[in-house]
Design a protein around this motif. Structure first.
Motif, PDB file in Angstrom:
ATOM      1  N   PHE A 162       0.820  -1.212   0.000  1.00  0.00           N
ATOM      2  CA  PHE A 162       0.000   0.000   0.000  1.00  0.00           C
ATOM      3  C   PHE A 162       0.853   1.262   0.000  1.00  0.00           C
ATOM      4  N   ALA A 163       1.668   1.461   1.017  1.00  0.00           N
ATOM      5  CA  ALA A 163       2.522   2.653   1.083  1.00  0.00           C
ATOM      6  C   ALA A 163       3.669   2.390   2.054  1.00  0.00           C
ATOM      7  N   ASP A 164       4.871   2.735   1.631  1.00  0.00           N
ATOM      8  CA  ASP A 164       6.103   2.487   2.388  1.00  0.00           C
ATOM      9  C   ASP A 164       6.597   3.801   2.966  1.00  0.00           C
ATOM     10  N   ALA A 165       6.526   3.941   4.285  1.00  0.00           N
ATOM     11  CA  ALA A 165       6.931   5.201   4.923  1.00  0.00           C
ATOM     12  C   ALA A 165       8.411   5.254   5.257  1.00  0.00           C
ATOM     13  N   ASN A 166       9.032   4.094   5.534  1.00  0.00           N
ATOM     14  CA  ASN A 166      10.422   4.135   5.999  1.00  0.00           C
ATOM     15  C   ASN A 166      11.444   3.847   4.914  1.00  0.00           C
ATOM     16  N   GLY A 167      11.007   3.605   3.685  1.00  0.00           N
ATOM     17  CA  GLY A 167      11.932   3.489   2.573  1.00  0.00           C
ATOM     18  C   GLY A 167      12.620   2.159   2.415  1.00  0.00           C
ATOM     19  N   ASP A 168      12.107   1.113   3.045  1.00  0.00           N
ATOM     20  CA  ASP A 168      12.757  -0.197   2.904  1.00  0.00           C
ATOM     21  C   ASP A 168      12.160  -1.034   1.782  1.00  0.00           C
ATOM     22  N   GLY A 169      11.226  -0.442   1.019  1.00  0.00           N
ATOM     23  CA  GLY A 169      10.632  -1.150  -0.115  1.00  0.00           C
ATOM     24  C   GLY A 169       9.418  -1.972   0.233  1.00  0.00           C
ATOM     25  N   VAL A 170       9.045  -1.994   1.508  1.00  0.00           N
ATOM     26  CA  VAL A 170       7.897  -2.769   1.981  1.00  0.00           C
ATOM     27  C   VAL A 170       6.893  -1.813   2.615  1.00  0.00           C
ATOM     28  N   GLY A 171       5.629  -1.925   2.241  1.00  0.00           N
ATOM     29  CA  GLY A 171       4.602  -1.101   2.841  1.00  0.00           C
ATOM     30  C   GLY A 171       4.502  -1.337   4.339  1.00  0.00           C
ATOM     31  N   LEU A 212       2.538   0.178   8.371  1.00  0.00           N
ATOM     32  CA  LEU A 212       1.384   0.830   8.983  1.00  0.00           C
ATOM     33  C   LEU A 212       1.537   2.344   9.004  1.00  0.00           C
ATOM     34  N   ALA A 213       2.760   2.820   9.129  1.00  0.00           N
ATOM     35  CA  ALA A 213       2.975   4.267   9.063  1.00  0.00           C
ATOM     36  C   ALA A 213       2.567   4.799   7.694  1.00  0.00           C
ATOM     37  N   GLY A 214       2.869   4.037   6.649  1.00  0.00           N
ATOM     38  CA  GLY A 214       2.453   4.435   5.313  1.00  0.00           C
ATOM     39  C   GLY A 214       0.946   4.484   5.176  1.00  0.00           C
ATOM     40  N   VAL A 215       0.255   3.507   5.761  1.00  0.00           N
ATOM     41  CA  VAL A 215      -1.203   3.511   5.723  1.00  0.00           C
ATOM     42  C   VAL A 215      -1.745   4.714   6.480  1.00  0.00           C
ATOM     43  N   ARG A 216      -1.188   4.980   7.654  1.00  0.00           N
ATOM     44  CA  ARG A 216      -1.671   6.116   8.441  1.00  0.00           C
ATOM     45  C   ARG A 216      -1.529   7.426   7.661  1.00  0.00           C
ATOM     46  N   PRO A 251       9.439   6.773  -0.075  1.00  0.00           N
ATOM     47  CA  PRO A 251       9.909   8.161  -0.092  1.00  0.00           C
ATOM     48  C   PRO A 251      11.152   8.311  -0.957  1.00  0.00           C
ATOM     49  N   ALA A 252      11.478   9.547  -1.269  1.00  0.00           N
ATOM     50  CA  ALA A 252      12.649   9.814  -2.121  1.00  0.00           C
ATOM     51  C   ALA A 252      13.931   9.309  -1.486  1.00  0.00           C
ATOM     52  N   ASP A 306       4.099  -7.523  12.846  1.00  0.00           N
ATOM     53  CA  ASP A 306       5.366  -7.878  12.234  1.00  0.00           C
ATOM     54  C   ASP A 306       6.265  -6.641  12.160  1.00  0.00           C
ATOM     55  N   PRO A 307       7.557  -6.776  12.528  1.00  0.00           N
ATOM     56  CA  PRO A 307       8.442  -5.602  12.521  1.00  0.00           C
ATOM     57  C   PRO A 307       8.539  -4.906  11.165  1.00  0.00           C
ATOM     58  N   SER A 308       8.330  -5.639  10.079  1.00  0.00           N
ATOM     59  CA  SER A 308       8.382  -4.994   8.763  1.00  0.00           C
ATOM     60  C   SER A 308       7.227  -4.015   8.574  1.00  0.00           C
ATOM     61  N   PHE A 309       6.155  -4.167   9.358  1.00  0.00           N
ATOM     62  CA  PHE A 309       5.000  -3.286   9.250  1.00  0.00           C
ATOM     63  C   PHE A 309       4.970  -2.223  10.343  1.00  0.00           C
ATOM     64  N   GLY A 310       5.610  -2.476  11.479  1.00  0.00           N
ATOM     65  CA  GLY A 310       5.597  -1.512  12.560  1.00  0.00           C
ATOM     66  C   GLY A 310       5.439  -2.180  13.906  1.00  0.00           C
ATOM     67  N   THR A 311       4.663  -1.562  14.775  1.00  0.00           N
ATOM     68  CA  THR A 311       4.507  -2.029  16.153  1.00  0.00           C
ATOM     69  C   THR A 311       3.030  -2.109  16.512  1.00  0.00           C
ATOM     70  N   LEU A 312       2.762  -2.742  17.635  1.00  0.00           N
ATOM     71  CA  LEU A 312       1.383  -2.786  18.128  1.00  0.00           C
ATOM     72  C   LEU A 312       0.866  -1.373  18.375  1.00  0.00           C
ATOM     73  N   ALA A 313       1.714  -0.496  18.864  1.00  0.00           N
ATOM     74  CA  ALA A 313       1.301   0.893  19.082  1.00  0.00           C
ATOM     75  C   ALA A 313       0.891   1.550  17.763  1.00  0.00           C
ATOM     76  N   ASP A 314       1.594   1.217  16.667  1.00  0.00           N
ATOM     77  CA  ASP A 314       1.214   1.743  15.351  1.00  0.00           C
ATOM     78  C   ASP A 314      -0.183   1.277  14.957  1.00  0.00           C
ATOM     79  N   ALA A 315      -0.461  -0.007  15.191  1.00  0.00           N
ATOM     80  CA  ALA A 315      -1.777  -0.541  14.844  1.00  0.00           C
ATOM     81  C   ALA A 315      -2.871   0.123  15.669  1.00  0.00           C
ATOM     82  N   GLU A 316      -2.611   0.292  16.959  1.00  0.00           N
ATOM     83  CA  GLU A 316      -3.604   0.932  17.824  1.00  0.00           C
ATOM     84  C   GLU A 316      -3.855   2.374  17.382  1.00  0.00           C
TER      85      GLU A 316
END
Length: 539
Positions: free
Chosen positions: A20-29, A31-35, A424-425, A73-83
């Protein structure tokens, strides 16, 4: 948000986080990208978001091999991100569905690791389907069942026992005869409901219960009942889950992935004390043919009526070929047909039909599911190099089946070349699957500026669906005759949908006013061209 049976008429958008959207630039979407993109989804006009598994997983099957339901999953973020995502989505009026996979867990799950170390005959192994093998030395699998992904459904461990996996070897099947399995899943439901999830989508919902005798099975001559699909005892699971869902001040929704040919058997999952809705795979697999579409609409509504459940309408998801590509082929049915991998198709034709199919879907009574990227008119990416494919179906078929990666390619958001704003760039890695360069014309940025784009059509149609009282009810009546290649029906109060699947234009009814059309109309805006749909109101 109001406490209503929202699932009866909701439009639910499927978010495949990895793409969906990759916020940290590692090539994998992530939760931050979704937010970051939640305002886009709210502006699109959907009512809820369904997330594919976001839990801790080794990713042998894109997260459907769950190692821990209580961790992200760490590739997506944290439980706090999901909440935080759930809270922010609610603030925008968007509900959240999470995915639960009752048939199996990951081979890295703590239960399975304990079972491996505990040895044959242990209580830990009773949580799964461990069995001795057949043959003089136990060298043969316990039965002849085959994996959904290809190859045997049994794998032998070092001490000689075999375990069942109807999917990949990394996905051992759970034994639902064990009370601990049932209790754990009910606890998982409460864990996510307590964090604000508005419901769950239940993966492979017909498969958790097996015939305990584990009989051999010939798919060419299936017995009745099937030994691991739609066993009668599976309903006890979902009655217990419904009790959990109904225990909340605003009851949570249960949505089943129920693949069954028999509409009566499917309806049994939708009784008042089980699931609220189930995916409509007959409709998804239906070719672009008026007679067959009419038949599947009729059979769907007829099957749901006795149990009072709403129908669902869906064209694409993360497991099937994108419908722009399917509709661009001569045989436009079959959600995923490996025999059509790479077969010629017509983008213009597929796009025109997909636009018409959207208006048809949104006009039918019940709820509707959208798969991310369909609002951009994305097509199946069929030329992914074999070395980059990650779907286990591709590997287990020896490359004979391309698998499902082609519908999972990361979304294009902006710009004129990959990664099209998906990352991101400052990204340090390419998107996990390569994007076609010709997606430059169907980024969100490009389509938002084009009033004739697929995205603009989706936004307009969803806005008008939400505003139209006739589309919130359940009234439905055909206006066309069976056998016609025109689908026309009313939803009451002088509101009509027409879809022309004939080879020639047809006139619009006298005295009707066009509310929305999927494409240009002909002859002074009073003719409906082929492969075009229109919403009308009587003047």
């Amino acid at each position: 948000m109001p406490t209503t049976a929202w699932w009866r008429s909701a439009v639910i958008y499927q978010v495949y986080v990895r793409s969906f959207a990759d916020a940290n630039g590692d090539g994998v979407g992530d939760l931050a990208g979704v937010r970051n993109r939640l305002p886009y989804l709210a502006e699109l006009g959907v009512d809820a978001l369904w997330f594919n598994p976001w839990y801790a997983s080794p990713m042998a099957d894109a997260g459907y091999d769950v190692a821990d339901y209580r961790a992200i999953d760490p590739s997506f973020g944290t439980l706090a991100d999901a909440e935080a995502l759930i809270r922010e989505a609610h603030d925008l009026g968007l509900r959240i569905l999470v995915d639960i996979v009752p048939n199996h867990v990951s081979d890295r799950h703590a239960w399975f690791q304990e079972a491996l170390s505990a040895g044959p005959g242990s209580a830990a192994r009773e949580l799964f389907w461990f069995r001795p093998g057949r043959g003089s030395n136990g060298q043969l699998p316990p039965n002849d069942w085959q994996s959904v992904f290809g190859g045997p459904a049994w794998t032998r461990v070092a001490d000689g026992d075999w375990y069942l996996h109807l999917f990949a070897p990394e996905q051992p099947d759970l034994n639902w005869n064990n009370a601990k399995v049932r209790e754990e899943h009910e606890s998982v439901l409460r864990f996510w409901f307590d964090r604000g999830a508005d419901g769950v989508r239940i993966d492979s919902a017909t498969m958790p219960v097996k015939d305990p005798t584990l009989p051999d099975f010939d798919p060419a001559a299936p017995p009745v009942p099937h030994p691991y699909i739609d066993q009668d005892d599976v309903h006890a699971i979902y009655r217990a889950w419904r009790a959990v869902a109904d225990s909340y001040p605003e009851p949570r929704a249960l949505v089943g992935e129920v693949w069954l040919d028999d509409p009566v058997r499917l309806a049994a999952y939708l009784r008042s004390d089980e699931m609220h809705t189930a995916f409509n795979f007959d409709y998804l697999n239906c070719p672009w043919d008026a007679e067959r579409l009419r038949a599947v609409i009729d059979s769907t509504l007829a099957a749901h009526a006795p149990v009072g459940a709403p129908a669902t309408w869906v064209l694409s998801n993360h497991d099937v070929t994108r419908h722009v590509t399917r509709y661009g082929r001569a045989d436009s049915g079959m959600g995923r047909n490996p025999g059509q991998d790479g077969a010629p198709w017509d983008l213009t034709l597929g796009t025109r039909r997909a636009r018409a199919a959207l208006l048809l879907n949104l006009a039918l009574p019940g709820s509707c599911y959208l798969y991310q990227g369909e609002e951009l008119g994305l097509w199946e990416v069929e030329d992914i190099p074999a070395a980059l494919r990650q779907d286990p179906i591709h590997a287990r078929s020896g490359g004979a089946d391309q698998g499902r990666d082609g519908c999972r390619v990361p979304l294009p958001w902006s710009g004129t070349e990959p990664p099209f704003g998906f990352s991101p760039a400052s990204a340090t890695a390419d998107p996990w699957l390569p994007q076609p360069t010709d997606w430059s014309t169907c980024t969100v940025q490009a389509e938002a500026a084009d009033p004739g784009s697929m995205l603009s059509l989706y936004r307009t149609a969803l806005r008008q669906r939400r505003a139209e009282p006739a589309l919130r009810g359940e009234e439905f009546a055909w206006l066309s005759a069976p056998g016609d290649r025109l689908l026309a029906f009313t939803r009451g109060a002088g509101w009509t949908c027409m879809v022309n699947l004939s080879p020639a234009p047809v006139p619009l009814p006298d005295g009707s006013r066009v509310v929305l059309a999927s494409g240009p109309l002909g002859e002074d805006e009073r003719e409906l061209p082929t492969d075009t749909a229109v919403w009308l109101r009587q003047a």
